[in-house]
Design an enzyme around this catalytic site. Structure first.
Site, PDB file in Angstrom:
ATOM      1  N   HIS A 198       7.228   3.069  52.610  1.00 55.21           N
ATOM      2  CA  HIS A 198       7.251   3.206  51.152  1.00 55.21           C
ATOM      3  C   HIS A 198       8.378   2.416  50.494  1.00 55.21           C
ATOM      4  O   HIS A 198       8.458   2.377  49.270  1.00 55.21           O
ATOM      5  CB  HIS A 198       7.374   4.681  50.764  1.00 55.21           C
ATOM      6  CG  HIS A 198       6.159   5.488  51.154  1.00 55.21           C
ATOM      7  ND1 HIS A 198       4.893   5.162  50.744  1.00 55.21           N
ATOM      8  CD2 HIS A 198       6.034   6.592  51.935  1.00 55.21           C
ATOM      9  CE1 HIS A 198       4.019   6.043  51.240  1.00 55.21           C
ATOM     10  NE2 HIS A 198       4.697   6.913  51.978  1.00 55.21           N
TER      11      HIS A 198
ATOM     12  N   GLN B  40       4.755  11.243  62.849  1.00 56.67           N
ATOM     13  CA  GLN B  40       4.664  12.119  61.673  1.00 56.67           C
ATOM     14  C   GLN B  40       3.436  13.019  61.748  1.00 56.67           C
ATOM     15  O   GLN B  40       2.340  12.576  62.120  1.00 56.67           O
ATOM     16  CB  GLN B  40       4.638  11.276  60.399  1.00 56.67           C
ATOM     17  CG  GLN B  40       6.024  10.740  60.089  1.00 56.67           C
ATOM     18  CD  GLN B  40       6.209  10.430  58.630  1.00 56.67           C
ATOM     19  OE1 GLN B  40       6.452   9.287  58.284  1.00 56.67           O
ATOM     20  NE2 GLN B  40       6.113  11.435  57.768  1.00 56.67           N
TER      21      GLN B  40
ATOM     22  N   GLU C 258       1.359  14.815  59.168  1.00 61.19           N
ATOM     23  CA  GLU C 258       1.205  14.865  57.706  1.00 61.19           C
ATOM     24  C   GLU C 258      -0.253  14.697  57.291  1.00 61.19           C
ATOM     25  O   GLU C 258      -0.535  14.488  56.119  1.00 61.19           O
ATOM     26  CB  GLU C 258       2.092  13.800  57.036  1.00 61.19           C
ATOM     27  CG  GLU C 258       1.895  12.385  57.546  1.00 61.19           C
ATOM     28  CD  GLU C 258       2.787  11.348  56.872  1.00 61.19           C
ATOM     29  OE1 GLU C 258       3.593  11.698  55.999  1.00 61.19           O
ATOM     30  OE2 GLU C 258       2.649  10.155  57.214  1.00 61.19           O
TER      31      GLU C 258
ATOM     32  N   ASP D 261       2.762  14.181  52.031  1.00 61.03           N
ATOM     33  CA  ASP D 261       1.391  13.850  52.412  1.00 61.03           C
ATOM     34  C   ASP D 261       0.616  15.085  52.849  1.00 61.03           C
ATOM     35  O   ASP D 261      -0.580  15.203  52.567  1.00 61.03           O
ATOM     36  CB  ASP D 261       1.395  12.794  53.528  1.00 61.03           C
ATOM     37  CG  ASP D 261       1.550  11.397  52.946  1.00 61.03           C
ATOM     38  OD1 ASP D 261       0.774  11.047  52.045  1.00 61.03           O
ATOM     39  OD2 ASP D 261       2.468  10.679  53.366  1.00 61.03           O
TER      40      ASP D 261
END
Ligand code: 3PY
Ligand code: MG
Length: 250
Positions: free
Chosen positions: A44, A146, A148, A174
């Site tokens: 990001h 992750q 998510e 998320d």
């Protein structure tokens, strides 16, 4: 000591800072300020072209640096590690196969299929060569996957059994979207994270999350989190607001 060894020793309560801007100064400040690790956020943030310089800054202040790659991009895992990152954070994992392929991308054969060249910065341009280097690199790398997505939650038991998994990292933002929740603090999201925590503990796998605020970090630390992280923007905004409140500009 590398992060992978700290986790192997069972250290908990580590604190990480996401750096999303391509600034060596921010990496140095995070390291000098006592962060246990930094995450250079190429998912990001805007750091990707600057990752080699940011890794040098992290090394200068002796803070372990992980690179968060884009979803499904094993090529970024290879590159980040060849540039000299201590590890990677892999977002958006859904299936056991995706998890396995991320873990294998980060290790040389026989544990994985990372491409080998001794000319890389990771191999100190050839000063660190031979089979000993391969073994050391495979042992020292940290791969955090992750959790998510709904699929990752559903497949978690099997993901947690994969060899080479150093830990999981919950992405509450998320996760909240995946479950149609309005924020990452709703009861449902907190109880999902609690379920993930329990499964990871049962499997003996380190777990942690993006905690955002210090209060949130404290409350997960009480529940035994191995690591929590926040981002530069999360730190900056309240500090700026508090300062403007005390010292209005106009
Ligand atoms: C999320 O909250 O989704 C994250 O990925 C935080 O890093
Ligand atoms: Mg996320």
């Amino acid at each position: 000591m590398v992060l992978a060894d700290r986790l192997r020793r069972g250290e908990r309560g580590l604190r990480g800072i996401f750096v999303g801007a391509p600034s060596v100064d921010l990496v140095e400040m995070a390291g000098l300020g006592g962060a246990d690790f930094v995450v250079l956020d190429a998912e990001h943030g805007t750091v990707w072209p600057a990752v080699p310089e940011l890794l040098r800054a992290a090394e200068a202040v002796r803070v372990p640096a992980l690179v968060r790659v884009l979803k499904g991009r094993t090529d970024m895992i290879w590159q980040a590690l060849d540039f000299g990152a201590e590890g990677v954070l892999v977002p958006g994992i859904r299936s056991v196969d995706e998890a396995r392929s991320a873990l294998r991308a980060a290790r040389y054969a026989p544990e994985g299929e990372r491409g080998l060249a001794f000319s890389t910065r990771a191999a100190t341009y050839g000063y660190d060569a031979g089979p000993e280097f391969l073994k050391k690199a495979n042992r020292q790398v940290t791969v955090l996957l992750q959790v998510e997505t709904r699929q990752a939650v559903e497949n978690l038991k099997d993901i947690l059994k994969l060899p080479g998994l150093n830990g999981i990292f919950v992405g509450p933002t998320d996760l909240s979207v995946a479950y149609g929740e309005e924020s990452r603090q709703t009861e449902r999201v907190v109880s999902l994270i609690e379920g993930i925590r329990q499964e990871a503990e049962q499997a003996g796998i380190p777990w942690g999350l993006f905690a955002g605020t210090a209060e949130n970090h404290r409350s997960w630390r009480k529940k035994g989190s191995w690591y929590c992280a926040t981002g530069i923007a999360n730190l900056f905004r309240p500090a700026l607001e508090a300062w403007l409140e005390r010292e209005p500009l106009s």
